[in-house]
Write a protein that holds these residues in place. Structure first.
Motif, PDB file in Angstrom:
ATOM      1  N   TYR A  48     -35.477 -22.874  -9.439  1.00 27.76           N
ATOM      2  CA  TYR A  48     -35.089 -22.863 -10.859  1.00 27.76           C
ATOM      3  C   TYR A  48     -34.978 -21.432 -11.364  1.00 27.76           C
ATOM      4  O   TYR A  48     -35.483 -20.506 -10.725  1.00 27.76           O
ATOM      5  CB  TYR A  48     -36.036 -23.709 -11.712  1.00 27.76           C
ATOM      6  N   GLY A  49     -34.325 -21.273 -12.513  1.00 25.27           N
ATOM      7  CA  GLY A  49     -33.953 -19.941 -12.977  1.00 25.27           C
ATOM      8  C   GLY A  49     -34.950 -19.233 -13.867  1.00 25.27           C
ATOM      9  O   GLY A  49     -35.023 -18.004 -13.880  1.00 25.27           O
ATOM     10  N   LEU A  50     -35.707 -20.006 -14.654  1.00 28.20           N
ATOM     11  CA  LEU A  50     -36.639 -19.385 -15.582  1.00 28.20           C
ATOM     12  C   LEU A  50     -37.947 -19.049 -14.867  1.00 28.20           C
ATOM     13  O   LEU A  50     -38.099 -19.343 -13.682  1.00 28.20           O
ATOM     14  CB  LEU A  50     -36.888 -20.309 -16.788  1.00 28.20           C
ATOM     15  N   ASN A  51     -38.887 -18.435 -15.603  1.00 25.44           N
ATOM     16  CA  ASN A  51     -40.134 -18.088 -14.923  1.00 25.44           C
ATOM     17  C   ASN A  51     -41.152 -19.233 -14.951  1.00 25.44           C
ATOM     18  O   ASN A  51     -40.930 -20.255 -15.613  1.00 25.44           O
ATOM     19  CB  ASN A  51     -40.703 -16.774 -15.460  1.00 25.44           C
ATOM     20  N   SER A  81     -29.011 -17.527  -8.375  1.00 27.70           N
ATOM     21  CA  SER A  81     -28.581 -18.032  -9.682  1.00 27.70           C
ATOM     22  C   SER A  81     -28.303 -19.531  -9.569  1.00 27.70           C
ATOM     23  O   SER A  81     -28.258 -20.076  -8.468  1.00 27.70           O
ATOM     24  CB  SER A  81     -27.312 -17.304 -10.109  1.00 27.70           C
ATOM     25  N   ASP A  82     -28.076 -20.169 -10.702  1.00 27.05           N
ATOM     26  CA  ASP A  82     -27.723 -21.600 -10.698  1.00 27.05           C
ATOM     27  C   ASP A  82     -26.596 -21.867  -9.693  1.00 27.05           C
ATOM     28  O   ASP A  82     -26.698 -22.759  -8.848  1.00 27.05           O
ATOM     29  CB  ASP A  82     -27.233 -22.041 -12.087  1.00 27.05           C
ATOM     30  N   VAL A  83     -25.524 -21.083  -9.806  1.00 28.80           N
ATOM     31  CA  VAL A  83     -24.332 -21.316  -8.977  1.00 28.80           C
ATOM     32  C   VAL A  83     -24.643 -21.122  -7.487  1.00 28.80           C
ATOM     33  O   VAL A  83     -24.201 -21.911  -6.643  1.00 28.80           O
ATOM     34  CB  VAL A  83     -23.174 -20.391  -9.448  1.00 28.80           C
ATOM     35  N   VAL A  94     -33.178 -27.262 -10.541  1.00 29.04           N
ATOM     36  CA  VAL A  94     -32.853 -27.657 -11.907  1.00 29.04           C
ATOM     37  C   VAL A  94     -32.145 -26.474 -12.540  1.00 29.04           C
ATOM     38  O   VAL A  94     -32.501 -25.321 -12.295  1.00 29.04           O
ATOM     39  CB  VAL A  94     -34.111 -28.083 -12.710  1.00 29.04           C
ATOM     40  N   GLY A  95     -31.103 -26.776 -13.305  1.00 27.83           N
ATOM     41  CA  GLY A  95     -30.351 -25.715 -13.969  1.00 27.83           C
ATOM     42  C   GLY A  95     -29.483 -26.313 -15.051  1.00 27.83           C
ATOM     43  O   GLY A  95     -29.500 -27.527 -15.282  1.00 27.83           O
ATOM     44  N   SER A  96     -28.729 -25.460 -15.675  1.00 30.55           N
ATOM     45  CA  SER A  96     -27.885 -25.894 -16.773  1.00 30.55           C
ATOM     46  C   SER A  96     -26.717 -26.746 -16.260  1.00 30.55           C
ATOM     47  O   SER A  96     -26.122 -26.423 -15.241  1.00 30.55           O
ATOM     48  CB  SER A  96     -27.364 -24.664 -17.494  1.00 30.55           C
ATOM     49  N   THR A  97     -26.389 -27.808 -16.999  1.00 35.01           N
ATOM     50  CA  THR A  97     -25.185 -28.586 -16.658  1.00 35.01           C
ATOM     51  C   THR A  97     -23.951 -27.692 -16.785  1.00 35.01           C
ATOM     52  O   THR A  97     -22.970 -27.889 -16.070  1.00 35.01           O
ATOM     53  CB  THR A  97     -25.000 -29.781 -17.614  1.00 35.01           C
ATOM     54  N   GLU A 123     -34.240 -31.353 -21.120  1.00 35.28           N
ATOM     55  CA  GLU A 123     -33.780 -30.621 -22.300  1.00 35.28           C
ATOM     56  C   GLU A 123     -33.894 -29.115 -22.092  1.00 35.28           C
ATOM     57  O   GLU A 123     -34.986 -28.606 -21.834  1.00 35.28           O
ATOM     58  CB  GLU A 123     -34.631 -31.026 -23.510  1.00 35.28           C
ATOM     59  N   ASN A 124     -32.751 -28.432 -22.197  1.00 34.65           N
ATOM     60  CA  ASN A 124     -32.779 -26.989 -22.349  1.00 34.65           C
ATOM     61  C   ASN A 124     -32.931 -26.775 -23.850  1.00 34.65           C
ATOM     62  O   ASN A 124     -33.912 -26.184 -24.284  1.00 34.65           O
ATOM     63  CB  ASN A 124     -31.474 -26.398 -21.780  1.00 34.65           C
ATOM     64  N   GLY A 125     -32.021 -27.345 -24.634  1.00 34.80           N
ATOM     65  CA  GLY A 125     -32.211 -27.393 -26.074  1.00 34.80           C
ATOM     66  C   GLY A 125     -31.026 -26.873 -26.865  1.00 34.80           C
ATOM     67  O   GLY A 125     -30.006 -26.472 -26.294  1.00 34.80           O
ATOM     68  N   PHE A 126     -31.164 -26.912 -28.176  1.00 31.76           N
ATOM     69  CA  PHE A 126     -30.116 -26.370 -29.049  1.00 31.76           C
ATOM     70  C   PHE A 126     -30.104 -24.849 -28.917  1.00 31.76           C
ATOM     71  O   PHE A 126     -31.156 -24.209 -28.942  1.00 31.76           O
ATOM     72  CB  PHE A 126     -30.357 -26.789 -30.499  1.00 31.76           C
ATOM     73  N   ARG A 127     -28.904 -24.309 -28.788  1.00 32.74           N
ATOM     74  CA  ARG A 127     -28.776 -22.877 -28.516  1.00 32.74           C
ATOM     75  C   ARG A 127     -28.610 -22.073 -29.802  1.00 32.74           C
ATOM     76  O   ARG A 127     -27.953 -22.512 -30.741  1.00 32.74           O
ATOM     77  CB  ARG A 127     -27.593 -22.632 -27.563  1.00 32.74           C
ATOM     78  N   ASN A 128     -29.223 -20.911 -29.807  1.00 33.19           N
ATOM     79  CA  ASN A 128     -29.166 -20.009 -30.958  1.00 33.19           C
ATOM     80  C   ASN A 128     -28.824 -18.612 -30.478  1.00 33.19           C
ATOM     81  O   ASN A 128     -29.038 -18.256 -29.320  1.00 33.19           O
ATOM     82  CB  ASN A 128     -30.510 -20.032 -31.698  1.00 33.19           C
ATOM     83  N   LEU A 148     -21.116 -10.380 -25.999  1.00 35.14           N
ATOM     84  CA  LEU A 148     -22.070 -11.478 -25.921  1.00 35.14           C
ATOM     85  C   LEU A 148     -22.069 -12.120 -24.536  1.00 35.14           C
ATOM     86  O   LEU A 148     -21.045 -12.633 -24.083  1.00 35.14           O
ATOM     87  CB  LEU A 148     -21.701 -12.534 -26.967  1.00 35.14           C
ATOM     88  N   ARG A 149     -23.203 -12.094 -23.892  1.00 33.82           N
ATOM     89  CA  ARG A 149     -23.293 -12.786 -22.601  1.00 33.82           C
ATOM     90  C   ARG A 149     -23.206 -14.293 -22.831  1.00 33.82           C
ATOM     91  O   ARG A 149     -23.889 -14.826 -23.696  1.00 33.82           O
ATOM     92  CB  ARG A 149     -24.613 -12.463 -21.901  1.00 33.82           C
ATOM     93  N   VAL A 150     -22.342 -14.951 -22.035  1.00 32.91           N
ATOM     94  CA  VAL A 150     -22.293 -16.416 -22.042  1.00 32.91           C
ATOM     95  C   VAL A 150     -22.471 -16.917 -20.605  1.00 32.91           C
ATOM     96  O   VAL A 150     -22.393 -16.138 -19.659  1.00 32.91           O
ATOM     97  CB  VAL A 150     -20.961 -16.955 -22.629  1.00 32.91           C
ATOM     98  N   MET A 151     -22.698 -18.201 -20.476  1.00 34.17           N
ATOM     99  CA  MET A 151     -22.802 -18.792 -19.137  1.00 34.17           C
ATOM    100  C   MET A 151     -21.424 -18.762 -18.467  1.00 34.17           C
ATOM    101  O   MET A 151     -20.405 -18.603 -19.132  1.00 34.17           O
ATOM    102  CB  MET A 151     -23.322 -20.227 -19.229  1.00 34.17           C
ATOM    103  N   GLN A 152     -21.416 -18.926 -17.147  1.00 34.97           N
ATOM    104  CA  GLN A 152     -20.149 -18.899 -16.405  1.00 34.97           C
ATOM    105  C   GLN A 152     -19.456 -20.250 -16.586  1.00 34.97           C
ATOM    106  O   GLN A 152     -19.544 -21.122 -15.737  1.00 34.97           O
ATOM    107  CB  GLN A 152     -20.434 -18.588 -14.937  1.00 34.97           C
ATOM    108  N   PRO A 168     -28.115 -29.395 -21.999  1.00 31.93           N
ATOM    109  CA  PRO A 168     -29.016 -30.113 -21.089  1.00 31.93           C
ATOM    110  C   PRO A 168     -29.271 -29.301 -19.814  1.00 31.93           C
ATOM    111  O   PRO A 168     -28.452 -28.484 -19.428  1.00 31.93           O
ATOM    112  CB  PRO A 168     -28.240 -31.385 -20.723  1.00 31.93           C
ATOM    113  N   TRP A 169     -30.392 -29.543 -19.200  1.00 31.92           N
ATOM    114  CA  TRP A 169     -30.601 -29.141 -17.819  1.00 31.92           C
ATOM    115  C   TRP A 169     -30.438 -30.409 -16.986  1.00 31.92           C
ATOM    116  O   TRP A 169     -30.563 -31.527 -17.512  1.00 31.92           O
ATOM    117  CB  TRP A 169     -32.018 -28.590 -17.612  1.00 31.92           C
ATOM    118  N   ILE A 170     -30.175 -30.228 -15.702  1.00 29.08           N
ATOM    119  CA  ILE A 170     -30.041 -31.395 -14.832  1.00 29.08           C
ATOM    120  C   ILE A 170     -30.773 -31.122 -13.519  1.00 29.08           C
ATOM    121  O   ILE A 170     -30.675 -30.025 -12.966  1.00 29.08           O
ATOM    122  CB  ILE A 170     -28.542 -31.750 -14.619  1.00 29.08           C
TER     123      ILE A 170
END
Ligand code: TK8
Length: 338
Positions: free
Chosen positions: A37-40, A76-78, A93-96, A149-154, A173-177, A240-242
């Motif tokens: 997984y990607g987070l700590n 990374s996720d990919v 587990v990672g971002s959809t 749940e990853n959650g609502f993004r801010n 602004l960094r965004v996901m791929q 979401p995460w999956i």
């Protein structure tokens, strides 16, 4: 030796004998599961992977062992998705959102403002349409088990408070791929730079990018507050995460083993959503205490943002297929009607 100790030793010995016999009835082999997984480890993601690992070990009588490997140490996720497809890694587990290169239908979840609240997200993701999208992964060599749940993004950045749309102009602004995210933030006037999450902290620290967007939980657990000053409450999309498994590996498991993983995945999902929501409820206050300057958008500005982003709906629908677009809209409408 006291009677008490002797009884204890006898009981422990009996339990040790009983445990393997109990699992003999089931078809379970010793397995080592690398779960990346990607987070700590100290994040909501890390806590839920840990719970999953405990559940699997318990249910398999210690035969199936989960090695939880966080902080993108496996890539990374990919990169992990490719390792799963090839069979070099068992689970992740990672971002959809990072799966769209493999299964384009996943982009449906990136639709801005698709869900108004987590109840809508749960109902749709856990319902028949959520399952249908998840099942699309199978023909590509992945088995989806559950959505977390990853959650609502801010939005956070280091340049200036974003109070109106124009404030985003020129912000790197960094965004996901992911094309929906790239299009969304280009439409809003930002300079959208796709980067893997594993490179994000450094990119912010070295000012390669000015900002990023993620749920409060991640801004907190990844310590983005150390390198970002401004946080704007946008809730622009529910992420979401999956939890996915290598299909190559999954197909070699017995029905009992698959059931153990599925049951543990469901338990981890319920735990993760509760844990994430409890943390999110306190996170904004924590981020303020860490020195972030937080602002909300006025209703008028929030509406402008919504309208602008609405312009990309047609391209999302064309990309995922109009049938799926309509199915998801119908599901959301059904949940809203109660
Ligand atoms: C973690 C990512 C992360 C996502 C992102 O691997 O990349 O911004 O929100 O959670 O999947």
């Amino acid at each position: 030796m006291s009677i008490f100790r002797r009884t204890l030793i006898a009981a422990t010995a009996a339990a040790a004998l009983a445990a393997p016999f109990a699992s003999f009835a089931q078809d379970i082999k010793p397995r080592m599961i690398r779960f990346g997984y990607g987070l700590n480890e100290q994040s909501n993601q890390g806590r839920a992977v840990k719970l999953f690992a405990q559940e699997v070990e318990k249910a398999s009588g210690g035969k199936m062992k989960v090695r939880a490997i966080g902080a993108a140490a496996l890539g990374s996720d990919v990169q992990m998705q490719q390792a799963l497809i090839g069979g070099a890694q068992e689970m992740m587990v990672g971002s959809t959102a990072t799966l769209v290169g493999i299964t384009k239908e996943m982009a449906i979840w990136d639709t801005p403002f698709l869900f108004n609240n987590v109840q809508e997200a749960d109902a749709v993701l856990d319902g028949p349409v959520g399952q249908k999208v998840m099942d699309k992964l199978q023909e590509k060599g992945l088995v989806g088990l559950v959505y977390w749940e990853n959650g609502f993004r801010n939005l956070t950045n280091n340049k200036q408070p974003v109070a109106k749309l124009e404030d985003l102009n020129g912000i790197k602004l960094r965004v996901m791929q992911n094309n929906v995210f790239i299009d969304s933030f280009k439409t809003l006037g930002a300079n959208a730079v796709p980067l893997p999450f594993s490179e994000l902290f450094t990119a912010l620290e070295t000012k390669t990018v000015d900002g990023q967007e993620n749920p409060y939980n991640t801004i907190l657990s990844s310590k983005f507050y150390e390198v970002q000053k401004y946080l704007t409450v946008t809730n622009h999309v529910y992420s979401p995460w999956i939890v996915t498994v290598s299909k190559k590996w999954w197909d070699g498991l017995s029905k009992d083993e698959q059931k153990i993983l599925m049951d543990a995945a469901r338990k981890s999902r319920d735990f993760e959503r509760q844990d994430t929501r409890a943390e999110a409820a306190k996170a904004l206050a924590d981020l303020k205490a860490k020195g972030m300057q937080v602002n909300e958008l006025s209703p008028a500005e929030a509406n402008r943002m919504r309208e602008k982003l609405g312009a990309i709906n047609a391209s999302i629908s064309a990309n995922v297929g109009e049938g799926l677009w309509k199915d998801v809209q119908a599901e959301v409408a059904k949940v809203r009607a109660g």
